[in-house]
Every structure is written in C-alpha cells, then in structure tokens.
Design an enzyme around this catalytic site. Structure first.
Site, mmCIF file in Angstrom:
data_model
loop_
_atom_site.group_PDB
_atom_site.id
_atom_site.type_symbol
_atom_site.label_atom_id
_atom_site.label_comp_id
_atom_site.label_asym_id
_atom_site.label_seq_id
_atom_site.Cartn_x
_atom_site.Cartn_y
_atom_site.Cartn_z
ATOM 1 N N ASP A 104 20.084 5.242 7.887
ATOM 2 C CA ASP A 104 21.504 5.913 7.843
ATOM 3 C C ASP A 104 21.597 6.530 6.565
ATOM 4 O OD1 ASP A 104 21.735 3.041 7.253
ATOM 5 O OD2 ASP A 104 23.727 3.484 7.226
ATOM 6 N N LEU A 105 21.230 5.837 5.441
ATOM 7 C CA LEU A 105 21.682 6.431 4.214
ATOM 8 C C LEU A 105 20.578 7.551 3.857
ATOM 9 C CD1 LEU A 105 22.026 3.090 2.209
ATOM 10 C CD2 LEU A 105 23.804 4.601 2.878
ATOM 11 N N ARG A 114 -2.026 -5.938 2.695
ATOM 12 C CA ARG A 114 -1.175 -4.505 2.779
ATOM 13 C C ARG A 114 -0.667 -4.429 1.262
ATOM 14 N NH1 ARG A 114 3.262 -4.026 7.288
ATOM 15 N NH2 ARG A 114 3.799 -2.161 6.086
ATOM 16 N N LYS A 162 2.521 -1.231 -6.136
ATOM 17 C CA LYS A 162 2.320 -0.766 -4.551
ATOM 18 C C LYS A 162 3.549 0.273 -4.328
ATOM 19 C CE LYS A 162 4.037 -3.393 -1.266
ATOM 20 N NZ LYS A 162 5.056 -2.845 -0.172
ATOM 21 N N ASN A 163 4.706 -0.060 -4.680
ATOM 22 C CA ASN A 163 6.017 0.554 -4.162
ATOM 23 C C ASN A 163 6.047 1.729 -5.152
ATOM 24 O OD1 ASN A 163 6.364 -1.293 -2.153
ATOM 25 N ND2 ASN A 163 8.067 -2.534 -2.942
ATOM 26 N N CYS A 201 7.235 -4.162 7.225
ATOM 27 C CA CYS A 201 7.223 -5.602 7.112
ATOM 28 C C CYS A 201 8.264 -6.022 8.005
ATOM 29 C CB CYS A 201 7.502 -5.977 5.697
ATOM 30 S SG CYS A 201 5.863 -6.647 4.881
ATOM 31 N N ASP A 260 11.571 -9.247 -3.172
ATOM 32 C CA ASP A 260 10.191 -9.638 -3.002
ATOM 33 C C ASP A 260 9.542 -10.667 -3.638
ATOM 34 O OD1 ASP A 260 10.647 -7.246 -1.444
ATOM 35 O OD2 ASP A 260 9.568 -5.752 -2.997
ATOM 36 N N ARG A 294 6.785 1.763 6.767
ATOM 37 C CA ARG A 294 8.179 2.310 6.475
ATOM 38 C C ARG A 294 8.291 3.250 5.447
ATOM 39 N NH1 ARG A 294 13.573 1.272 7.144
ATOM 40 N NH2 ARG A 294 14.952 1.729 5.299
ATOM 41 N N ARG A 350 16.418 -2.785 8.718
ATOM 42 C CA ARG A 350 15.995 -1.705 7.848
ATOM 43 C C ARG A 350 16.450 -0.421 8.439
ATOM 44 N NH1 ARG A 350 10.186 -3.191 5.253
ATOM 45 N NH2 ARG A 350 11.050 -2.288 3.275
ATOM 46 N N PRO A 351 17.614 0.063 8.460
ATOM 47 C CA PRO A 351 17.975 1.102 9.029
ATOM 48 C C PRO A 351 17.613 2.541 8.172
ATOM 49 C CG PRO A 351 19.890 -0.125 8.246
ATOM 50 C CD PRO A 351 18.723 -0.802 8.097
ATOM 51 N N VAL A 392 19.772 -9.284 0.267
ATOM 52 C CA VAL A 392 19.119 -7.756 0.518
ATOM 53 C C VAL A 392 18.740 -7.260 1.702
ATOM 54 C CG1 VAL A 392 17.543 -5.999 -0.434
ATOM 55 C CG2 VAL A 392 18.409 -7.500 -2.027
HETATM 56 N N1 EPU Z 1 19.434 -0.087 4.138
HETATM 57 C C1 EPU Z 1 20.664 0.486 4.875
HETATM 58 N N2 EPU Z 1 20.438 1.859 5.215
HETATM 59 C C2 EPU Z 1 19.461 2.573 4.694
HETATM 60 C C3 EPU Z 1 18.358 2.245 3.929
HETATM 61 C C4 EPU Z 1 18.398 0.723 3.688
HETATM 62 O O1 EPU Z 1 21.478 -0.077 5.426
HETATM 63 O O2 EPU Z 1 19.272 3.850 5.139
HETATM 64 C C5 EPU Z 1 19.586 -1.410 3.744
HETATM 65 C C6 EPU Z 1 18.246 -2.153 4.167
HETATM 66 O O3 EPU Z 1 18.604 -2.415 5.690
HETATM 67 C C7 EPU Z 1 18.299 -3.232 3.571
HETATM 68 C C8 EPU Z 1 18.885 -2.874 2.138
HETATM 69 O O4 EPU Z 1 19.425 -1.501 2.540
HETATM 70 O O5 EPU Z 1 19.250 -4.284 3.837
HETATM 71 C C9 EPU Z 1 17.739 -2.634 1.114
HETATM 72 O O6 EPU Z 1 16.851 -1.734 1.521
HETATM 73 P P1 EPU Z 1 15.955 -0.545 0.700
HETATM 74 O O7 EPU Z 1 16.173 0.678 1.362
HETATM 75 O O8 EPU Z 1 16.508 -0.934 -0.825
HETATM 76 O O9 EPU Z 1 14.569 -1.043 0.939
HETATM 77 P P2 EPU Z 1 13.415 -0.138 1.385
HETATM 78 O O10 EPU Z 1 13.338 1.207 0.350
HETATM 79 O O11 EPU Z 1 13.175 -0.035 2.740
HETATM 80 C C10 EPU Z 1 12.013 -1.104 -0.958
HETATM 81 C C11 EPU Z 1 10.606 -1.785 -0.966
HETATM 82 C C12 EPU Z 1 10.622 -3.240 -0.298
HETATM 83 C C13 EPU Z 1 11.702 -3.977 -0.997
HETATM 84 C C14 EPU Z 1 13.079 -3.046 -1.060
HETATM 85 C C15 EPU Z 1 14.224 -3.954 -1.963
HETATM 86 C C16 EPU Z 1 9.115 0.127 -0.764
HETATM 87 C C17 EPU Z 1 8.016 0.786 0.065
HETATM 88 N N3 EPU Z 1 9.603 -1.000 -0.147
HETATM 89 O O12 EPU Z 1 12.189 -1.086 0.588
HETATM 90 O O13 EPU Z 1 9.588 -3.810 -0.617
HETATM 91 O O14 EPU Z 1 11.855 -5.067 -0.664
HETATM 92 O O15 EPU Z 1 12.912 -1.665 -1.493
HETATM 93 O O16 EPU Z 1 13.877 -4.059 -3.276
HETATM 94 O O17 EPU Z 1 9.385 0.616 -2.077
HETATM 95 C C18 EPU Z 1 7.776 -5.366 -0.297
HETATM 96 O O18 EPU Z 1 6.906 -4.760 -1.102
HETATM 97 O O19 EPU Z 1 7.369 -6.515 0.278
HETATM 98 C C19 EPU Z 1 8.890 -4.780 0.197
HETATM 99 C C20 EPU Z 1 9.357 -5.165 1.279
#
Ligand code: EPU
Length: 441
Positions: free
Chosen positions: A131-132, A413, A29-30, A123, A318, A99, A128-129, A340
């Site tokens: 800022d990065l 989903r 999926k991701n 989810c 996950d 997201r 899940r900000p 995480v």
């Molecule tokens: N974070 C920040 N600032 C940002 C982005 C992220 O502080 O700008 C923080 C988040 O708040 C979190 C941490 O960094 O605490 C990790 O977040 P990440 O950005 O890595 O997660 P994501 O890209 O939103 C993807 C997967 C998630 C998976 C995470 C971690 C997708 C579509 N989603 O999310 O998948 O849990 O990486 O591996 O790729 C799931 O499939 O159930 C799922 C939630």
C-alpha cells in the site's frame, strides 16, 4: 560435494565444533537488489562490483532481462545495459518469486511513464503489503490500479500521460522497499519530491548513492526525510555494493553460539552498531581491527538479553531468528520482540525440535537459556525462510550430534556460500542430496 540436480539439497551439520580463522563478507544482497532495480532508471550501461552470487540476485537478473535489459559478467563486475527497454511488464512468474523485484515499478514508471508489475512474492514472513508503494506513487503523479483477479497486478502510469511530476509523501511506516521504489520514481520525475518518514537503512543510502552517481539529485539519504530533484535522464556509472551487514551479523553470532573467536573483513562497523552492542551486552568481546575489520571473541558464559527488532538503526529483524538461536545457549530467560514483521517466528517450531525451550505469545518469544531447560541437540529440521535457515545452521553447530536441514534453497537465496565459509572456519557441514524421506527411513 554437490548434490545431483534431481533432488533438493540439505545440509548436514555435526555440532560441537569451535570456529577459528577469518571470513570475508560478501556484497549486501538487499543493496544489490535495489541497485539492480535502480540500473533500470538509466539509459546506459552500469558496471557493478561486489554483487553477491545468490539465487535472489539471479532472479532479479531474469526480471530485468524480461524487460529487455542485457546483463553480462566482466571479470569481477556485472554489467547492466538498460539502453533498450522492450517492455514495461516484467515476467510475472519471476516477479512472484522475489518480493524485491516489485521495486522495479518505481524505476519503470519513472523512466517509461508506465509499468505493469505482478503482485510480489518472497520470503514467507507475513503479509508484506504494497500500500505504501501505491500511495507514494500516486503522490508523485501516477494513476495506479491494483487488479486482484488472477494472481494480481499493479498498473501504474503517469497521470498526465507522459511523466511523473513529483510531490510530497509521508510514509506511515519507514518501509525499506517503499522508500526505494519512490526514490527511483522521483529521481526521474519532472519536478521536486519530498519523502518523509523514510527508511534509513544502509541499503537505502547505497541506492541513493548509486542513483546520484548516475546523475540523480537526491539528498537526505540516511535521515528521515529525502529530497529528490527530478532529472530528465540518468547516465551510466561504476559502483561498488556495500558489504552485507546481515551476513556479518550472522557470522558474529556464529562465533558467539560456538563460543569461538573469529575475525572478519569487508564490513562497515557503523552499520553493525545495534548488533555489536547487543552481543557485547551478553558478554562477547568485539573489537575493530581495521576500518573494515572486526574480531569477535566469546567465552563460555554468556548472559541473557531483551531485544526488540526495529527499523535501522535499531536491531534488524533479519538477525532476529539467529539471535534467538544464540539466546538458547545463554544464561537466564531472554525476551525477543518482533515489531517489523507480524509473523517472523516460524523458526521457533524448528528450534524446538533441536531442544530449544521457547514460548511464543503474539510477537514475543520467551527463550529459556541453557540453565533454564534449553539444551541443543541434532535433529532433522526444515528451513522455512532465509533467516530461519541461518538460525538453524547456528543452532546445529552449537548442538550435540547431527542436524540435517532441509529447505537449503532458502539459505542459498540470501547467503553466498554460507556452508563453504563456515567450513573454512572449522565447522563440520556437508551439502547433500536430500533423498525423499521414505528412502532414508
Ligand atoms: N509494509 C506495509 N506496506 C508497504 C510496505 C511495507 O505495511 O507498502 C510493512 C511490511 O508489511 C512490514 C514492514 O512494513 O511489516 C517492513 O517492511 P519493508 O517494506 O521495510 O520490508 P521490505 O522492503 O519488503 C526489506 C528487506 C527485508 C527486510 C526488511 C526490513 C529487501 C529486498 N528486503 O524488505 O529483507 O527484512 O526490508 O528491514 O530489501 C531478508 O533479507 O531476509 C529480508 C526479508
């Protein structure tokens, strides 16, 4: 049997069954979500294989369609035609539900020099900000305004009025989504970019390989540092999505929690090293039967475990809820540390309704095994997010009696036909219309 469209669906699980047989793992999926966003970087058609049929994927199709992309199915492939982009502002109603759709900001600003993307949803597992993503795009030459009025929007445009110019950026945290956004933006920048402390997840590597197959020049994917030499445009390609390591891990844990033996194919064993190591540590036997095949066998007595979720190659967040379900059936007290996401413990309350003895303190869960008070039995529960839902399915299969899970749309989903695949392995699950509770009393 499928439920009438007017009612949400629930899953009814008769616990106490043993699984056997073989399961084929779907495309990730991701990875598919990132590659679909990446398809927006090309001025051409791309043909994708192993795109899983999921609610989240269909939402991503809608996001792309809302900016003019045409999508069609041809036999086993999904063909994405991004030749004629008609807007740089994807439909807010859809973006807010997913997201990952925010990640199109990188592709759009890279290709069109401008993007207006609503703040994302997804989810329910923490703040899940973004800022990065924002600071990274600024480092690559974008002006970014975040408007918080109404539901909020992010407006990014090339500061020089035409193209991003590339640059260096170090992520404070190896965010998967931010790494993907920035990789897409940098791929089409007018210059070189270096991204430090990036995510090393297999899905990030898959996106880099997809973009490279379209003519991008990205090196270092899978390491902590990515180098991207921008190119003026990307061409079409045919690409196969990697297997879903989280789905594979969920099936490994399904076998463990039911003390069963199953085999699976279409996995990449090296993507599962952290998960397999932990399952072996508690006493499961896992062998590689083919380059893409694993077999898992679990005896009745499994040991306790401490596990900390980490970015890849660490243990994936996950799979944390599913692992927590499994630990309630092991011996001794296990400790799970979630590092995480700040609030990914919502499954605990539901697991408690099924007889799990778990105490949560901040980001730690202290899980009593079956010799310490946990004893799973059937009850009505609610899936609060995708992986929490999977954890409840596992607990329901291991418990005595009937478990009814509401909120099945969360599971749909992200898992392709989870109930059908488990039923083929011998689990007793039925999908039903979920009648309003006053009617079921
Ligand atoms: N974070 C920040 N600032 C940002 C982005 C992220 O502080 O700008 C923080 C988040 O708040 C979190 C941490 O960094 O605490 C990790 O977040 P990440 O950005 O890595 O997660 P994501 O890209 O939103 C993807 C997967 C998630 C998976 C995470 C971690 C997708 C579509 N989603 O999310 O998948 O849990 O990486 O591996 O790729 C799931 O499939 O159930 C799922 C939630």
């Amino acid at each position: 049997t499928s439920a009438p469209a007017s009612y949400p669906e629930c899953l009814e699980i008769q616990g106490g069954t043993v699984l056997s047989g073989h399961v084929q793992i779907s495309g990730a999926k991701n990875s598919a979500l990132a590659v679909l966003a990446g398809a927006l970087c090309t001025n051409d058609q791309v043909s994708l294989r192993m795109v899983p049929d999921l609610h989240d994927i269909r939402r991503m199709f809608q996001v792309l369609q809302s900016v003019g992309v045409r999508i069609r199915r041809e036999a086993c492939d999904i063909v994405i035609d991004s030749r004629h982009i008609t807007s740089v502002e994807p439909c807010p109603d859809v973006v807010r539900k997913l997201r990952a759709s925010f990640f199109v900001i990188g592709a759009l600003v890279g290709r069109q020099g401008e993007a207006v993307v609503p703040l994302p949803g997804g989810c329910n597992i923490g703040a899940r900000p973004i800022d990065l993503h924002v600071r990274g795009l600024q480092a690559l030459g974008a002006q970014v305004k975040v408007r918080l009025v109404m539901h909020g929007k992010v407006h990014a445009r090339a500061a020089n009025g035409s193209k991003l110019v590339g640059g260096s950026f170090c992520l404070d945290y190896p965010s998967v989504g931010a790494t993907e956004t920035l990789m897409m933006a940098a791929a089409l920048a007018d210059g070189k970019s270096t991204l430090y402390n990036v995510a090393q997840e297999p899905e990030v590597v898959d996106l880099a390989e997809f973009l490279n197959s379209c003519g991008a020049n990205i090196t270092g994917a899978g390491t902590k540092c990515l180098s991207v030499e921008g190119v003026p445009r990307l061409h079409g390609t045919s690409f196969t999505i990697i297997p879903d390591r989280i789905e594979a891990g969920t099936f490994l844990m399904a076998a463990a929690i039911t003390r069963s033996s199953i085999s699976m194919s279409r996995v990449v064993p090296r993507h599962l090293v952290a998960v397999v190591s932990k399952l072996q540590q508690i006493g499961c036997k896992i062998v590689q039967t083919a380059p893409d095949g694993l077999e898992v066998t679990c005896g009745s007595r499994l040991q306790r475990l401490d596990v900390t979720t980490l970015p890849y190659p660490g243990f994936p967040t996950d799979l944390q809820p599913q692992m927590s379900s499994l630990m309630t059936t092991c011996c001794g007290q296990s400790i799970v540390e979630e590092t995480v996401f700040e609030s990914r413990m919502r499954h605990v309350e539901e697991l408690q309704k099924l007889g799990a003895k778990i105490r949560v303190s901040k980001n730690l869960a202290f899980i009593s095994g079956k010799d310490q008070g946990s004893s799973l039995y059937g009850a009505p529960v609610l899936a609060t997010d995708l992986r929490a839902g999977a954890a409840l399915v596992l607990a329901g299969m291991a418990g005595e009696g009937v478990t009814t899970i509401e909120g099945v749309s969360h599971i749909d989903r992200g898992y392709e036909k989870l109930d059908v695949k488990l039923a083929k392995l011998g689990a007793k699950l039925t999908r039903k219309a979920c009648l309003p509770s006053e009617l079921t009393l």
